[in-house]
Design an enzyme around this catalytic site. Structure first.
Site, short mmCIF file in Angstrom:
data_model
loop_
_atom_site.label_atom_id
_atom_site.label_comp_id
_atom_site.label_asym_id
_atom_site.label_seq_id
_atom_site.Cartn_x
_atom_site.Cartn_y
_atom_site.Cartn_z
N ASN A 55 29.66 47.80 81.80
CA ASN A 55 29.43 48.99 82.63
C ASN A 55 28.21 48.82 83.52
O ASN A 55 28.20 49.24 84.69
CB ASN A 55 29.26 50.22 81.74
CG ASN A 55 30.57 50.67 81.12
OD1 ASN A 55 31.65 50.31 81.61
ND2 ASN A 55 30.49 51.43 80.04
N GLU A 104 21.53 52.72 70.73
CA GLU A 104 20.58 53.66 70.14
C GLU A 104 20.96 54.13 68.74
O GLU A 104 20.13 54.61 67.99
CB GLU A 104 20.39 54.88 71.06
CG GLU A 104 21.60 55.81 71.17
CD GLU A 104 22.66 55.28 72.11
OE1 GLU A 104 23.72 55.90 72.21
OE2 GLU A 104 22.45 54.22 72.72
N ASP A 151 8.57 32.69 37.32
CA ASP A 151 9.51 32.81 38.43
C ASP A 151 8.92 33.51 39.65
O ASP A 151 9.49 33.45 40.74
CB ASP A 151 10.76 33.59 37.99
CG ASP A 151 11.56 32.86 36.92
OD1 ASP A 151 11.79 31.66 37.11
OD2 ASP A 151 11.93 33.49 35.92
N ASP A 199 29.52 57.25 71.00
CA ASP A 199 28.75 57.02 69.78
C ASP A 199 29.32 57.76 68.57
O ASP A 199 29.08 57.36 67.43
CB ASP A 199 27.29 57.46 69.98
CG ASP A 199 26.46 56.38 70.66
OD1 ASP A 199 26.91 55.22 70.67
OD2 ASP A 199 25.38 56.71 71.17
N ASP A 255 17.30 30.30 36.97
CA ASP A 255 17.08 29.68 35.68
C ASP A 255 18.36 29.87 34.89
O ASP A 255 19.21 30.69 35.25
CB ASP A 255 15.90 30.35 34.97
CG ASP A 255 15.35 29.50 33.84
OD1 ASP A 255 16.01 28.51 33.48
OD2 ASP A 255 14.27 29.83 33.32
N ASN A 276 28.15 58.03 77.00
CA ASN A 276 27.50 57.27 75.94
C ASN A 276 27.47 58.05 74.63
O ASN A 276 27.72 57.51 73.55
CB ASN A 276 26.07 56.92 76.38
CG ASN A 276 25.41 55.92 75.46
OD1 ASN A 276 25.95 54.86 75.21
ND2 ASN A 276 24.23 56.27 74.98
N ASP A 310 13.24 36.22 35.85
CA ASP A 310 12.76 37.34 35.06
C ASP A 310 11.42 37.09 34.38
O ASP A 310 10.93 37.94 33.66
CB ASP A 310 13.80 37.73 34.00
CG ASP A 310 14.03 36.60 32.99
OD1 ASP A 310 13.47 35.51 33.18
OD2 ASP A 310 14.78 36.84 32.02
#
Length: 859
Positions: free
Chosen positions: A671, A305, A607, A700, A347, A696, A603
């Site tokens: 687990n 999460e 391109d 974290d 280029d 948990n 540029d």
């Protein structure tokens, strides 16, 4: 055109400047003069005061909301997570059956997790928005009778905008002037070929593709020049209306596809194991609410999460690090693609070379120096009104040094703009009762329209100059018959020209570029040159920089080549020369087809197609609008070495993302398997739902520090990308190692007569400590003790370690279902933990050797 003329809303008549965006529909069917009057504008543009009032009225010229997500908005987005909503529902169910303690603890843990993720994501968003503010597309407008450059989001209805090749159209409007103006409107019409635009009117019922007098937001000027009156901006444009009904999303990149695949993999595992555990508990006739909470807690347990927050933080750190080297990241996920990049196409001008082009000489067809050729080139370079060119600047500088000026009395009559098919630019001028067409461009393209003898000998000489590193243009002229001053000329007049001579330019290799190329090659990134220049020039530059040349393909060869052949040859070819824009795009597509992650550095307007096709598009702050807009990453300076820094930052970011994924998926999968087996074997749940969620949440906390963890040098030195098969195997192998030791601990606890609360407390502490420890094992492929983690990860892990052992002795421990542990239980947990970590280290080395052998065999 309708005879009734242009009708104006009554509110526009007085005062016209106050309700400018109320112009009726079908504005493309109205004369430009009427639109100028209605919008309170003129050929001299808006007054600045009117523009400011109008901006306050209509708002920024952007699609959708122009604001950054607030802290509250970030928090709400976290609460919308399906897993979080599931837990909230579960807590409400507990409250309905009066399980107040369970409901309160679940909600507290959920809010704690959401707050942790929100804090990190909000910080990352703030940092990134500060960086993005540095890169804004600017547009040339006429205000108060003067041309000025302003950010495109400040354009308002009534603005008069100058258009040139490379300009992004900043709103919907009508043309006031046009000179061989061709626009690409594929974003609206799907038509890939440019469309010629000219002033005038169209029927009210004309579709977008037939409104040849109109320009639209999102269009791009491919060649030519012009002036447009902006009528609508932002969400009121045609593109804005489309954006309200569909999601305009760029093609999925390699990183985004990998992330989506990883999410699908976890979802399948989570659903299967959760249903197995839930069914097992129901079959054992355990309380329905407890079984539901337990199953939902397991689902949350296996889900990473914090992954969105980890991604946001690592990407923001990477963006900040790159900003220190004057590199601005517009799309955060591009950092990951940057790290995975194994081919960089570029280029040569301004990246591999200095980009400060110098005119080395103006020569006659016989090769003798000629001021006359330089004078003709100066007229062409000074009077052309298209996209500014460094070649034209070099011509003007050389003429100034030679004391050559624009001949007095020279008047421009017309211009035949440059385009990438003709590769020529013509200027028609009057002087001393003589009208002359002066053309300069690529040698072969100019020779195509000349009555030139000795063409083979000329091309051989030019090829020799190219091989020596010179870029060569040809200059030719033709005397035209005078008719009237506003005569219209076009490409058909480029015939029967007389070759007057050549312009020889020098753009030396950039200082330090050779070192940067070596640095990129050491990181496993191939450099490929995609250039419109002659073959010899590109080969010369590559040789000077030490780029190994394994193959050369020219544009003419590419035109005759089938896609299958290109897919085969592109990965082994170093130089693609004499290309047009569509051919660059085709090369990029071929490389991606062969599973390469491709970056493109460009540029110019030519391109843009290749940049859209690449996994990661790179440009520079001085680029044309269309290139900057297409870019994911913008360089403040033309320096290949900052690309090396960016590649390393991308790989560091991805490595830390994978650390979190490996740690959480392997530990949590183990687990869940343990829980599924224990549900069958044990007469009670091995952990309560509250304990699972608390475990948990605590694990974290140090995992959030992984975003800034140190990364081993050997990981940075090779491209990295999502390998779902490897992640799945890693999760299963290390998860099952965890399960084996969990079951051994369970057997020991049952054999030694542990009570239910002692059992749960011991396993809570042991599972938390092992997850903290396994993070240090799997964060590196080296032996764990030979790779130094970051200080933040070390300190946060020690803090949580202390908390894990202190919890059973806390005053609120009974509410969590925990009891103080006797010394024998602590010793047992310590023995199992050490054995598990040592075994995991051994398995890691064996697994890594096996994967290395498999890769070597596949290669």
């Amino acid at each position: 055109m309708h005879s009734s003329g242009w009708r104006v809303c009554r509110s526009l008549v007085t005062p016209r400047a106050e309700r400018a965006d109320d112009v009726e529909d079908a504005w493309w069917a109205r004369p430009a003069s009427a639109l100028l009057e209605a919008l309170g504008s003129s050929a001299q543009g808006l007054r600045s005061s009117v523009a400011e009032e109008r901006f306050a009225q209509v708002g920024p010229n952007v699609l959708g909301a122009a604001h950054r997500a607030s802290l509250l908005g970030t928090l709400v987005s976290q609460l919308r997570s399906p897993l979080v909503l599931l837990l909230v529902v579960a807590a409400l169910i507990s409250a309905l059956v009066r399980e107040w303690t369970d409901a309160g603890v679940v909600l507290a843990i959920v809010l704690g997790s959401v707050a942790l993720a929100t804090y990190h994501e909000a910080r990352a968003d703030h940092a990134v928005e500060r960086l993005r503010a540095r890169v804004r597309v600017r547009v040339t407008v006429v205000r108060d009778g003067r041309e000025i450059a302003i950010p495109s989001d400040q354009i308002v209805p009534g603005d008069v905008v100058r258009l040139a090749a490379g300009t992004l159209i900043p709103g919907d409007g009508v043309l006031l002037e046009a000179n061989s103006l061709f626009l690409s409107e594929a974003v609206l019409t799907g038509e890939s070929f440019p469309v010629e635009k000219r002033p005038g009117t169209c029927g009210e019922d004309a579709p977008i593709s037939a409104r040849l007098n109109a320009v639209f937001l999102g269009g791009t000027v491919r060649n030519g020049s012009g002036t447009a009156l902006i009528v609508r901006t932002g969400s009121r444009t045609e593109l804005g209306r489309i954006a309200h009904t569909i999601s305009l999303r760029p093609p999925e990149t390699g990183f985004e596809a990998g992330l989506r695949g990883f999410g699908a993999l976890l979802m399948r595992v989570m659903i299967v194991l959760t249903l197995v555990v839930l069914a097992t508990n129901i079959l054992h006739a355990r309380p329905a609410v407890d079984a539901l909470l337990f199953a939902l807690a397991l689902a949350v347990g296996i889900s990473p999460e914090l992954l969105p927050a980890i991604l946001s933080v690592t990407l923001a750190r990477g963006a900040t690090k790159m900003a220190e080297r004057d590199v601005i990241v517009k799309r955060l996920a591009a950092i990951e693609d940057f790290g995975a990049m194994d081919v960089l196409c570029t280029d040569k001008t301004g990246t591999l070379t200095e980009g400060v082009i110098r005119l080395d000489g103006a020569l006659t067809p016989d090769g003798a120096p000629s001021d006359e050729v330089l004078a003709l080139a100066l007229v062409n370079a000074s009077l052309q009104s298209g996209l500014p060119s460094p070649l034209d600047e070099a011509i003007r500088n050389a003429a100034a040094s030679a004391g050559i000026t624009l001949p007095s009395g020279t008047r421009k009559v017309h211009e035949i703009p440059y385009d990438f098919a003709r590769k020529r630019l013509g200027v028609i001028v009057d002087r001393d009762e003589t009208r002359t067409l002066i053309v300069k461009g690529a040698v072969s393209n100019v020779l195509d329209v000349c009555d030139a003898a000795r063409r083979a000998a000329i091309e051989a000489e030019v090829a020799r100059w190219n091989d020596e590193g010179w870029r060569v243009l040809a200059v030719a002229t033709r005397t035209l018959e005078r008719s009237h001053d506003d005569a219209r000329y076009g490409e058909g007049d480029e015939r029967g020209l007389v070759l007057r001579g050549f312009l020889r330019f020098l753009d030396p290799p950039k200082q330090g570029a050779a070192d940067a190329v070596r640095g990129l090659r050491a990181l496993g990134v191939q450099i490929k040159i995609l250039s419109g220049d002659a073959r010899g020039v590109a080969v010369h530059v590559a040789g000077a920089l030490g780029i190994p040349i394994t193959g050369v393909i020219t544009g003419s060869e590419l035109r005759a080549m089938h896609d299958d052949a290109l897919w085969h040859r592109a990965p082994t070819t170093t130089i693609f020369a004499e290309l047009d824009p569509s051919q660059k795009e085709r090369v990029i597509a071929a490389l991606r087809k062969r599973d390469h992650v491709v970056g493109y550095l460009g540029d110019g307007i030519n391109d843009a197609p290749a940049m859209h096709a690449a996994d990661v598009a790179i440009s520079v702050e001085g680029a044309v609008d269309v290139a900057k807009d297409a870019a994911d990453i913008v360089l403040g300076q033309r320096d290949l070495d900052v690309l090396r820094v960016g590649v390393e930052a991308g790989r560091t970011t991805f490595a830390n993302t994978l650390k979190y994924v490996r740690t959480t998926t392997s530990a949590n999968f183990g687990n869940m398997v343990t829980m599924a087996l224990a549900s069958v074997w044990l007469p009670f749940l091995p952990l309560t739902a509250t304990q699972i969620l608390l475990n948990n949440f605590l694990s974290d906390v140090p995992q959030s520090a992984v975003a800034g963890d140190a990364v081993d040098r050997d990981v940075v030195e090779r491209p990295a990308g999502w390998d779902l098969r490897e992640i799945r195997e890693f999760m299963i192998v290390f998860g099952l190692v965890s399960t084996v030791f969990d079951l051994l601990l369970f057997a020991a606890l049952r054999g030694l007569g542990a009570t239910v609360d002692e059992f749960r407390t011991v396993w809570f502490v042991e599972s938390l400590v092992t997850e903290l420890g396994i993070a240090f094992v799997v964060r590196t492929w080296r032996p764990a003790w030979r790779s130094r983690p970051s200080r933040a990860l070390t300190i946060s892990t020690l803090v949580v370690l202390v908390i894990s052992f202190a919890l059973p002795y806390a005053p609120f421990a009974p509410a969590l279902g925990m009891v103080p542990l006797a010394p024998r239980w602590i010793v047992l947990a310590a023995i199992v933990t050490v054995a598990y970590l040592v075994t995991s280290e051994i398995v890691k080395q064996l697994w890594r050797r096996r994967r290395t052998r498999m890769r070597s065999r596949d290669a």
